[in-house]
Design a protein around this motif. Structure first.
Motif, PDB file in Angstrom:
ATOM      1  N   UNK A  69     -26.146  21.202 -26.687  1.00 37.39           N
ATOM      2  CA  UNK A  69     -27.407  21.078 -27.271  1.00 37.39           C
ATOM      3  C   UNK A  69     -28.082  20.477 -28.303  1.00 37.39           C
ATOM      4  N   UNK A  70     -26.786  20.286 -29.151  1.00 42.15           N
ATOM      5  CA  UNK A  70     -26.434  19.335 -30.436  1.00 42.15           C
ATOM      6  C   UNK A  70     -27.181  18.276 -30.414  1.00 42.15           C
ATOM      7  N   UNK A  71     -25.584  17.590 -30.163  1.00 43.75           N
ATOM      8  CA  UNK A  71     -25.221  16.446 -29.633  1.00 43.75           C
ATOM      9  C   UNK A  71     -25.018  15.623 -28.456  1.00 43.75           C
ATOM     10  N   UNK A  72     -26.637  16.837 -27.760  1.00 42.43           N
ATOM     11  CA  UNK A  72     -27.077  15.513 -26.569  1.00 42.43           C
ATOM     12  C   UNK A  72     -28.690  15.366 -26.822  1.00 42.43           C
ATOM     13  N   UNK A  79     -36.848  24.070 -24.380  1.00 42.34           N
ATOM     14  CA  UNK A  79     -36.073  25.030 -23.895  1.00 42.34           C
ATOM     15  C   UNK A  79     -34.708  25.009 -23.746  1.00 42.34           C
ATOM     16  N   UNK A  80     -33.931  23.574 -24.656  1.00 40.65           N
ATOM     17  CA  UNK A  80     -32.598  23.721 -25.329  1.00 40.65           C
ATOM     18  C   UNK A  80     -32.916  24.268 -26.465  1.00 40.65           C
ATOM     19  N   UNK A  81     -33.575  24.192 -27.279  1.00 42.84           N
ATOM     20  CA  UNK A  81     -33.266  24.601 -28.614  1.00 42.84           C
ATOM     21  C   UNK A  81     -33.214  26.287 -28.233  1.00 42.84           C
ATOM     22  N   UNK A 136     -37.854  36.772 -23.638  1.00 43.63           N
ATOM     23  CA  UNK A 136     -39.450  36.849 -23.713  1.00 43.63           C
ATOM     24  C   UNK A 136     -40.306  35.470 -24.397  1.00 43.63           C
ATOM     25  N   UNK A 137     -39.869  35.151 -25.726  1.00 40.15           N
ATOM     26  CA  UNK A 137     -40.065  33.480 -25.652  1.00 40.15           C
ATOM     27  C   UNK A 137     -39.878  32.373 -25.183  1.00 40.15           C
ATOM     28  N   UNK A 138     -38.018  32.912 -24.032  1.00 39.52           N
ATOM     29  CA  UNK A 138     -37.161  31.653 -23.539  1.00 39.52           C
ATOM     30  C   UNK A 138     -38.933  31.929 -21.902  1.00 39.52           C
ATOM     31  N   UNK A 311     -24.141  26.552 -14.855  1.00 42.54           N
ATOM     32  CA  UNK A 311     -23.836  25.685 -13.517  1.00 42.54           C
ATOM     33  C   UNK A 311     -24.276  26.157 -12.780  1.00 42.54           C
ATOM     34  N   UNK A 312     -26.276  26.059 -13.445  1.00 40.19           N
ATOM     35  CA  UNK A 312     -27.442  26.404 -12.779  1.00 40.19           C
ATOM     36  C   UNK A 312     -28.169  25.086 -13.422  1.00 40.19           C
ATOM     37  N   UNK A 313     -27.693  24.596 -14.609  1.00 41.66           N
ATOM     38  CA  UNK A 313     -28.069  23.646 -15.194  1.00 41.66           C
ATOM     39  C   UNK A 313     -27.860  22.050 -14.676  1.00 41.66           C
ATOM     40  N   UNK A 314     -28.126  21.172 -14.198  1.00 40.99           N
ATOM     41  CA  UNK A 314     -28.204  19.633 -13.925  1.00 40.99           C
ATOM     42  C   UNK A 314     -27.957  19.182 -14.943  1.00 40.99           C
ATOM     43  N   UNK A 315     -29.308  19.140 -16.150  1.00 43.65           N
ATOM     44  CA  UNK A 315     -28.896  18.489 -17.532  1.00 43.65           C
ATOM     45  C   UNK A 315     -28.021  19.446 -18.098  1.00 43.65           C
TER      46      UNK A 315
END
Length: 333
Positions: A69-72, A79-81, A136-138, A311-315
């Motif tokens: 997440x940090x380097x992409x 969402x990724x944060x 809950x935040x997610x 596994x379920x996240x294409x990004x």
């Protein structure tokens, strides 16, 4: 009558002793004995290897998610944060219990100091509570992404994301402090904890006094944390499902569902085991059963979470492949 627990707790907090406990023999508790997962000595080494592998895999997998997440560049969204912060939380969460459990597998003296038990319980409750509101935040993040896509980045700005995460930690810290103080100001007549870490239910069983107030506190205060965050999560998902059902495009419906399934799976595993563990009357506690449940939400859930998300996240998978490709190119030169 002897003093109980440690002097500092007795100095700052007073405990009312009921008439039925007046005749019982209280002793100063300098350390507790952890029963661990099993008393069978023949499988201690096997369990050590098993849980060491689980712990190492969990830490590595969550660190890898943080790194990706940090380097992409394509993962710089709310969402990724949240996902990166959740991975950091998971590392801390499993570290609050597993290292001590691993050390006890290799020794016959399975003790933990009084203050060590206090610190372990506080951090375990803090991290567990923070995870409740982080989930809950997610869920709120997924709600805005699906139900308010045009305003998504405006509603969930960097400042708002930080506020949601900070709020999760603050609520959890207050909850953990209250339960830790209430638990360790009880008089203890026994120092053997029938568990593999310092948790509220097994410690209540060691108390010589009536623990009804502690049980009420679990239902009331923890209810605001566990059940409250669960309700907030479910509200988000009810609105998400309603929006998905009304989508005309099958492709959009499938895409929206795929972004929620991973998170909802984690929610069910974590909240399901947590609610079952803490929201039962004291008389129904079975420590042998509770140890298995505790393994589920303290060890297995943190292990599964990074794999469920990746596994379920294409990004995330695309970002991983890109980073691996860049690392291979860098090694060649």
């Amino acid at each position: 009558m002897d003093t109980w627990n440690k002097a500092s707790f007795g100095k700052y907090f007073s405990v009312e002793i009921s008439e039925e406990t007046q005749g019982k023999n209280f002793t100063t508790i300098d350390e507790f004995i952890l029963a661990g997962l099993t008393d069978v000595s023949k499988i201690q080494c096997l369990l050590f290897v098993l849980f060491l592998c689980i712990y190492a895999t969990t830490v590595f997998a969550n660190l890898f998610i943080i790194f990706v997440v940090r380097f992409s560049p394509n993962l710089q969204t709310p969402m990724y944060f949240f996902l990166a912060n959740f991975s950091f939380l998971e590392i801390c969460y499993i570290t609050s219990t597993v290292p001590k459990m691993l050390s006890n597998f290799l020794t016959t003296c399975k003790t933990i100091t009084f203050y060590g038990c206090v610190v372990q319980m506080y951090w375990f409750l803090l991290l567990g509570g923070a995870e409740c509101y982080m989930l809950a935040a997610m869920a709120y993040d997924r709600y805005n992404a699906i139900c308010n896509p045009l305003q998504y980045t405006i509603i969930l700005s960097r400042k708002v994301c930080i506020q949601l995460i900070s709020g999760s930690w603050l609520i959890a810290a207050v909850n953990a402090l209250i339960h830790t103080v209430l638990t360790f100001t009880l008089p203890f007549c026994n120092k053997k904890i029938d568990h593999f870490f310092c948790d509220i239910p097994p410690l209540l069983k060691l108390s010589c006094s009536d623990t009804w107030f502690n049980e009420i506190a679990i239902f009331m205060i923890s209810g605001l944390v566990i059940v409250g965050s669960f309700i907030l999560t479910m509200i988000s998902y009810i609105k998400i499902i309603s929006t998905i059902v009304n989508m005309k495009s099958t492709t959009n419906r499938r895409k929206a569902l795929s972004t929620c399934v991973s998170h909802f799976t984690v929610v069910v595993i974590f909240f399901g085991s947590g609610i079952f563990m803490y929201f039962r009357p004291k008389s129904s506690y079975s420590m042998a059963q509770d140890r298995l449940i505790a393994v589920m939400y303290t060890i297995i859930a943190p292990l599964l979470n990074p794999f469920i998300y990746t596994f379920r996240n294409a990004n995330v998978k695309i970002a991983m492949k890109r980073l691996m490709r860049q690392m291979n190119i860098a090694q060649k030169y």
